[in-house]
Motif scaffolding. Sequence first.
Motif, PDB file in Angstrom:
ATOM      1  N   GLY A 145     -30.585   7.386  49.563  1.00  0.00           N
ATOM      2  CA  GLY A 145     -32.030   7.196  49.679  1.00  0.00           C
ATOM      3  C   GLY A 145     -32.456   7.256  51.136  1.00  0.00           C
ATOM      4  O   GLY A 145     -32.246   8.254  51.830  1.00  0.00           O
ATOM      5  N   ALA A 146     -33.003   6.174  51.635  1.00  0.00           N
ATOM      6  CA  ALA A 146     -33.462   6.129  53.025  1.00  0.00           C
ATOM      7  C   ALA A 146     -32.278   5.982  53.973  1.00  0.00           C
ATOM      8  O   ALA A 146     -31.268   5.363  53.643  1.00  0.00           O
ATOM      9  CB  ALA A 146     -34.433   4.973  53.209  1.00  0.00           C
TER      10      ALA A 146
ATOM     11  N   THR B 226     -31.466   4.850  57.975  1.00  0.00           N
ATOM     12  CA  THR B 226     -31.935   4.280  59.239  1.00  0.00           C
ATOM     13  C   THR B 226     -30.767   4.236  60.213  1.00  0.00           C
ATOM     14  O   THR B 226     -29.612   4.008  59.820  1.00  0.00           O
ATOM     15  CB  THR B 226     -32.506   2.863  59.034  1.00  0.00           C
TER      16      THR B 226
ATOM     17  N   THR C   6     -31.040  12.389  53.133  1.00  0.00           N
ATOM     18  CA  THR C   6     -31.582  11.862  51.883  1.00  0.00           C
ATOM     19  C   THR C   6     -31.427  12.891  50.774  1.00  0.00           C
ATOM     20  O   THR C   6     -31.714  14.074  50.950  1.00  0.00           O
ATOM     21  CB  THR C   6     -33.059  11.497  52.065  1.00  0.00           C
TER      22      THR C   6
ATOM     23  N   GLU D  22     -30.041   5.040  43.595  1.00  0.00           N
ATOM     24  CA  GLU D  22     -29.919   5.454  44.985  1.00  0.00           C
ATOM     25  C   GLU D  22     -29.335   4.320  45.814  1.00  0.00           C
ATOM     26  O   GLU D  22     -29.351   3.150  45.414  1.00  0.00           O
ATOM     27  CB  GLU D  22     -31.272   5.868  45.566  1.00  0.00           C
TER      28      GLU D  22
ATOM     29  N   ASP E 187     -29.557   3.035  49.934  1.00  0.00           N
ATOM     30  CA  ASP E 187     -30.117   3.196  51.272  1.00  0.00           C
ATOM     31  C   ASP E 187     -29.029   2.913  52.310  1.00  0.00           C
ATOM     32  O   ASP E 187     -28.271   1.949  52.190  1.00  0.00           O
ATOM     33  CB  ASP E 187     -31.293   2.245  51.474  1.00  0.00           C
TER      34      ASP E 187
ATOM     35  N   ASP F 136     -27.828   2.216  56.232  1.00  0.00           N
ATOM     36  CA  ASP F 136     -28.278   1.702  57.532  1.00  0.00           C
ATOM     37  C   ASP F 136     -27.098   1.701  58.494  1.00  0.00           C
ATOM     38  O   ASP F 136     -26.059   1.086  58.225  1.00  0.00           O
ATOM     39  CB  ASP F 136     -28.840   0.283  57.388  1.00  0.00           C
TER      40      ASP F 136
END
Length: 779
Positions: A291-292, A294, A316, A359, A361, A363
């Motif tokens: 997903g996202a 960072t 992504t 999904e 995310d 980081d």
Amino acid sequence: MSSAIRRIYGAAAAGSKTDWLCGAALALVLAGGAPLAAQQRQTDDDLRALIPDAALSDPEGWAKAQAAKKSVAKEAPPPVAVAAPAVSAPPVNLAALIPDSPMDVIAGLDLPWPEPGKEEATIPIPAALAAQEDGETLAAAMERVPPPGAARLAARNPADAKAQGKEQAKEQERETILASGRARLVWPADAAAMPEREAFERRFRDLSALQGLGAHDADALAQVVVRGSSDRKLLEKLLRVYGYYDGEVTQSLIGPDPGADGTPGSGTAGAGAPPTGVRFDMDPGARYHIGAITTGRLDDTGKDAARLRAALAIKTGDPLDMDAITAGTNDLAKALGEAGYPFAKVPPASLTIDHARDEGDVDVAVEPGGPYRYGAITSALPRVMSPNHLGDIARFKPGQVWNQKDVEDLRRAVLATGLVAGVNVTPRETAPPKDGQPGVVALDVAMSRAPVHTIAGEIGYDTGQGARVGASWENRNLFPPEGSLKLRGVVGTNEQLAGATFRRANFLGRDRQLTVDLYATNTTLISYAARKVAFATSYERLTNLLFQKPWTWSMGLEVEASEEREGVPSGVTTGRILYITTALPLRAGIDSTDNLLDPTKGHRASLRISPEQSWARETQSRYARIQADASFYRSFDKVVLASRVRLGTMPGSDIDYVAPSRRFYAGGGASIRGYGYNLVGPRNALGEPKGGRSLYEFSIEARVNTHFFGGALQLVPFLDAGGVEAGTVPKFNDWRYGAGLGIRYRTGFGPIRIDVGTPLNPRAGDSRIGVYVALGQAF
């Protein structure tokens, strides 16, 4: 415990259905009280209430009493209705309590009714209880997990979950992969369910706890259960590594029936046969995606941010693959180090899984730490390796942008000197980044001393040169930095030598060496005899095991005085002639092989040109020695095919004015095997080797790997050919052929070589067998 249960069952079966039901209930209560490893059973309170205390204290006596009551009830007259007072309870239908009267169907009770008239009915005993009676608890200890997908299926449609779960399990059995000696992995028939299956199975095979158990080890049954549970957790973890966060793994014991290859069978283990392995039914489910993303404070790197983010190599929508994410974070850390950020911190990526979106995310909390440039270099051992010498070795200069690759190169170069046992290069901030300008870091080079004295020995033998024993002593840093002195001596049947060598490594540049050599030697060979005093110096670019160079070169000066003659004393001799020779040897080479000592692919080529001048017989002569060498290597499965070619010519002076030790010869372990050392070529009037002015050689060999000594032994059949002629341009009309078989024993410092060859077209005086022992390949 189980024998008591059978007695209750048998006794109750001889009575009425009611008696049988009570007996069955009592048996279930007793069974529930037994400790079972895999399941915790709790008897229903209403069922317990049906069991009298007498049945618990004396099961057989209670069963006989119930049978007697039944006999009395059958002989009693028909029941008579009795009027009850108005205040009494409602009338009771005594006929409904007759033991032979039919009973309503009880939900959940699926045991077969005993047949009337038989003394003892056959009552099925639960497999877990039977196993417990035999002392086997494996079936109970193995955790039972619902069929793949059954939990999600039941949540959607509880009524059809059981039937559809069985159909799904049947569908999965269409394709089975044997993943380990004690384990089977069963996948959905649809290959698209997990395209990474082959890589997944290789990984599981390497990590499986069951892998260590032999396929026919009957004493390892307890380990099957323990390791099977461990492997199920491993499979679930591996599914998550590849992004299958809804995946399920069902494990069950494998029966003893062997498969076609002798491995454990795929049937479910029963009570009468101990389990031999574990079956894992795999349901990967849907694969999650990224997903996202960072990246912490990566944007602080300014214009470098986009390039550095590209090093992460994930975006992504990509499959949620932890291997790719881990590799990406490592590449990002490497890219930051090579872009001028010595203090960058790139921790492992953290994931936030969202099951609603399928999904995860990602980081990566990057802390760049600011850009820096190189400052000064400091040395913890300045007497061993001074800061100035470290600066000469380094491939960077103060003021350049920091690059971790260059720093690692410096560390390896210092280690390659042999003067230190360990090296650690640490950046130290001397000026922080300010106003958009990079900071400055000093490099602190910490080293631990290594022994600088070396005593070495060598031994060798071949049929042409005889036995040879050598010894040397060396101080590798007698003249810091990296100035060594080596004293050496050789004692052999045909050679004696004493010499001293001075070397300065990394002189006037990285990997460049200055060598000065002074030696005296006495050599007596079949081809020539020489007593010689020589001085030689050279300056060269070296190649070594840590830094194998594609290009090398050397230049030098040689001056020698020698008394030499052709051949050995043989009745009539020509005596020794004094030769004074000077030479300016030049050499250039190229190397694309994969290994300096034992190449398996690539090629090498070199050209050596040595202009020389000789004084002999009161005559001054000039000539040049030119020699070209090339070798080629190619791998074919377990065989390395190696070949080489050598050509040489000596234009200029007549051969009689060239010292015999500087002429061209062929034959020997590094030339045409099967022939004696230097015995191929023209001969003089006495039949002794004279040497020549042109040379040609060709060799081919197959280095066949074997399984002997852990794969360290090679068998090497070979064929050599070549010749030496008196003219400067060869006519290729005097070929000599040799063939044989060799062995190579590969070690950490290179292969040990033993070759046995024979000449295919020998001349008079040539030996029929040649034996050669040396370190390293023939070429």
